[in-house]
Design a protein around this motif. Sequence first.
Motif, PDB file in Angstrom:
ATOM      1  N   UNK A  63       0.834  -1.207   0.000  1.00 19.46           N
ATOM      2  CA  UNK A  63       0.000   0.000   0.000  1.00 19.46           C
ATOM      3  C   UNK A  63       0.866   1.254   0.000  1.00 19.46           C
ATOM      4  N   UNK A  64       2.073   1.092  -0.564  1.00 18.30           N
ATOM      5  CA  UNK A  64       3.028   2.206  -0.605  1.00 18.30           C
ATOM      6  C   UNK A  64       3.495   2.508  -2.027  1.00 18.30           C
ATOM      7  N   UNK A  65       2.627   2.200  -3.002  1.00 17.66           N
ATOM      8  CA  UNK A  65       2.952   2.505  -4.403  1.00 17.66           C
ATOM      9  C   UNK A  65       2.723   3.994  -4.676  1.00 17.66           C
ATOM     10  N   UNK A  66       3.372   4.529  -5.695  1.00 17.29           N
ATOM     11  CA  UNK A  66       3.172   5.949  -6.033  1.00 17.29           C
ATOM     12  C   UNK A  66       1.860   6.184  -6.786  1.00 17.29           C
ATOM     13  N   UNK A  84      -2.628   7.183  -6.029  1.00 12.73           N
ATOM     14  CA  UNK A  84      -3.436   8.053  -5.182  1.00 12.73           C
ATOM     15  C   UNK A  84      -3.673   7.466  -3.798  1.00 12.73           C
ATOM     16  N   UNK A  85      -3.929   6.150  -3.714  1.00 13.34           N
ATOM     17  CA  UNK A  85      -4.167   5.549  -2.400  1.00 13.34           C
ATOM     18  C   UNK A  85      -3.090   4.541  -1.999  1.00 13.34           C
ATOM     19  N   UNK A  86      -2.013   4.481  -2.780  1.00 14.02           N
ATOM     20  CA  UNK A  86      -0.894   3.621  -2.420  1.00 14.02           C
ATOM     21  C   UNK A  86      -0.983   2.193  -2.921  1.00 14.02           C
ATOM     22  N   UNK A  87      -2.106   1.826  -3.580  1.00 14.23           N
ATOM     23  CA  UNK A  87      -2.234   0.456  -4.089  1.00 14.23           C
ATOM     24  C   UNK A  87      -2.176   0.434  -5.611  1.00 14.23           C
ATOM     25  N   UNK A  88      -1.882  -0.726  -6.162  1.00 15.11           N
ATOM     26  CA  UNK A  88      -1.707  -0.875  -7.608  1.00 15.11           C
ATOM     27  C   UNK A  88      -2.985  -0.536  -8.361  1.00 15.11           C
ATOM     28  N   UNK A  89      -2.809  -0.024  -9.555  1.00 13.00           N
ATOM     29  CA  UNK A  89      -3.927   0.333 -10.437  1.00 13.00           C
ATOM     30  C   UNK A  89      -3.915  -0.596 -11.647  1.00 13.00           C
ATOM     31  N   UNK A  90      -5.095  -1.141 -11.968  1.00 22.12           N
ATOM     32  CA  UNK A  90      -5.213  -2.062 -13.084  1.00 22.12           C
ATOM     33  C   UNK A  90      -6.429  -1.712 -13.949  1.00 22.12           C
ATOM     34  N   UNK A  91      -6.415  -2.236 -15.162  1.00 22.20           N
ATOM     35  CA  UNK A  91      -7.442  -2.002 -16.178  1.00 22.20           C
ATOM     36  C   UNK A  91      -8.257  -3.288 -16.308  1.00 22.20           C
ATOM     37  N   UNK A  92      -9.557  -3.224 -16.004  1.00 26.69           N
ATOM     38  CA  UNK A  92     -10.414  -4.416 -15.988  1.00 26.69           C
ATOM     39  C   UNK A  92     -11.321  -4.456 -17.221  1.00 26.69           C
ATOM     40  N   UNK A 110      -9.340  -6.330   5.366  1.00 27.20           N
ATOM     41  CA  UNK A 110      -8.158  -6.671   4.575  1.00 27.20           C
ATOM     42  C   UNK A 110      -6.929  -6.643   5.462  1.00 27.20           C
ATOM     43  N   UNK A 111      -5.931  -7.397   5.031  1.00 28.04           N
ATOM     44  CA  UNK A 111      -4.614  -7.344   5.654  1.00 28.04           C
ATOM     45  C   UNK A 111      -3.639  -6.743   4.648  1.00 28.04           C
ATOM     46  N   UNK A 112      -2.662  -6.034   5.140  1.00 27.04           N
ATOM     47  CA  UNK A 112      -1.645  -5.435   4.279  1.00 27.04           C
ATOM     48  C   UNK A 112      -0.372  -6.264   4.371  1.00 27.04           C
ATOM     49  N   UNK A 113       0.153  -6.649   3.213  1.00 26.77           N
ATOM     50  CA  UNK A 113       1.390  -7.417   3.160  1.00 26.77           C
ATOM     51  C   UNK A 113       2.412  -6.665   2.315  1.00 26.77           C
ATOM     52  N   UNK A 114       3.609  -7.215   2.260  1.00 26.99           N
ATOM     53  CA  UNK A 114       4.658  -6.620   1.453  1.00 26.99           C
ATOM     54  C   UNK A 114       4.294  -6.693  -0.029  1.00 26.99           C
ATOM     55  N   UNK A 128       5.272  -6.497  -9.604  1.00 21.40           N
ATOM     56  CA  UNK A 128       3.962  -5.849  -9.733  1.00 21.40           C
ATOM     57  C   UNK A 128       4.150  -4.366 -10.069  1.00 21.40           C
ATOM     58  N   UNK A 129       3.932  -3.957 -11.315  1.00 25.81           N
ATOM     59  CA  UNK A 129       4.032  -2.532 -11.641  1.00 25.81           C
ATOM     60  C   UNK A 129       2.961  -1.730 -10.899  1.00 25.81           C
ATOM     61  N   UNK A 130       3.250  -0.464 -10.624  1.00 26.35           N
ATOM     62  CA  UNK A 130       2.290   0.376  -9.914  1.00 26.35           C
ATOM     63  C   UNK A 130       1.019   0.580 -10.734  1.00 26.35           C
ATOM     64  N   UNK A 131       1.161   0.790 -12.039  1.00 28.28           N
ATOM     65  CA  UNK A 131       0.014   1.105 -12.897  1.00 28.28           C
ATOM     66  C   UNK A 131       0.108   0.314 -14.195  1.00 28.28           C
ATOM     67  N   UNK A 132      -1.001  -0.321 -14.579  1.00 28.63           N
ATOM     68  CA  UNK A 132      -1.121  -0.978 -15.891  1.00 28.63           C
ATOM     69  C   UNK A 132      -2.467  -0.584 -16.492  1.00 28.63           C
ATOM     70  N   UNK A 133      -2.430   0.264 -17.490  1.00 28.10           N
ATOM     71  CA  UNK A 133      -3.638   0.682 -18.197  1.00 28.10           C
ATOM     72  C   UNK A 133      -3.352   0.605 -19.688  1.00 28.10           C
ATOM     73  N   UNK A 134      -4.276   0.038 -20.447  1.00 28.53           N
ATOM     74  CA  UNK A 134      -4.065  -0.146 -21.872  1.00 28.53           C
ATOM     75  C   UNK A 134      -4.893   0.784 -22.729  1.00 28.53           C
TER      76      UNK A 134
END
Length: 328
Positions: free
Chosen positions: A209-212, A214-222, A275-279, A284-290
């Motif tokens: 939860x420390x990614x660069x 907005x909320x520190x978590x990974x962003x993906x395209x669904x 939820x639990x927070x783990x390492x 895992x890239x911070x952002x993946x949008x196509x």
Amino acid sequence: MLDILVVGGAGYIGSYMCKYLSKQGYQPVVLDNLVYGHREAVKWGPLFEGSMSDTALLDHIFSTHQIGAVMHFAAFCHVGESVTAPAKYYQNNVAATITLLEQMQRNNVSDFIFSSSCATYGEPVEIPITEAHPQQPINPYGKTKLMVEQILEDFETAYGIRSICLRYFNAAGADPETELGEDHDPETHLIPLAIQTALGQRELCIFGDDYPTQDGTCIRDYIHIDDLAQAHLLALERLFSDMPGGRYNLGNGDGYSVKEVIETVARIAGKAIPVKIAERRAGDPAVLIGSSQKAMKELGWNPRFDDLRTIIETAWKWHRTHPIGYGH
């Protein structure tokens, strides 16, 4: 009625493709080894249980059905496992695919739709990712997908097998009619994991939860499986119209963070999701949008399920009505 061989047609996306093909007047013929697929998901045509590396079985299928094209959904797809068991991935995803292509050539079937992946791109150097982005996969799974794309180029030059490769971002959702859905063992996808947590079936972990972001978590395209199926049909009909093959991204062009997905599931379920927070997980890239502009322009693709809530609602209905998957 033209037969379409759907390899991996008992799986999550392949089974829905069979339903979609049937509605469009095609006859799906399924080849699946049922390692990850479900016999119960095959309802719209015959099922041949076996491997795409079984040349005798492939010859039987091609000789007893008027196969007009092949759709390939049969790759092993767990990134972590591909790192620890690469031989399994190169054997199934690459070597067995070559066998399938050779049998197509022998039986004069020349149109091939391949389920590729955004994993062929590796770490993004620009967002959104277009088809021109460098392909530098960082795990064996992504490497196998890229290898097959390259093999297909050579098979077209040498043997005339024409192909369209569809590079998925994050496949999600379920059959809007709740007949088919996601039932993996083990489950690794965020949306079903969050839904199963809401149903009290498991605990949910956020990896980093420390990614660069907005909320520190990974962003993906669904991308919803119905929209994936639409793209496959358009690709098939493009080849049937003697138009050139190609390589296309399939995503919605919008990114949602892990926390946003979990919060959306919570709103739909009407309950908080612990939820639990783990390492962080390696790779895992911070952002993946196509960017899917090319598919929209050249295939005429028009996604119908283009917002996160609608995608998750279809998955929620499937899991509510199938709490233990196809075992009901």
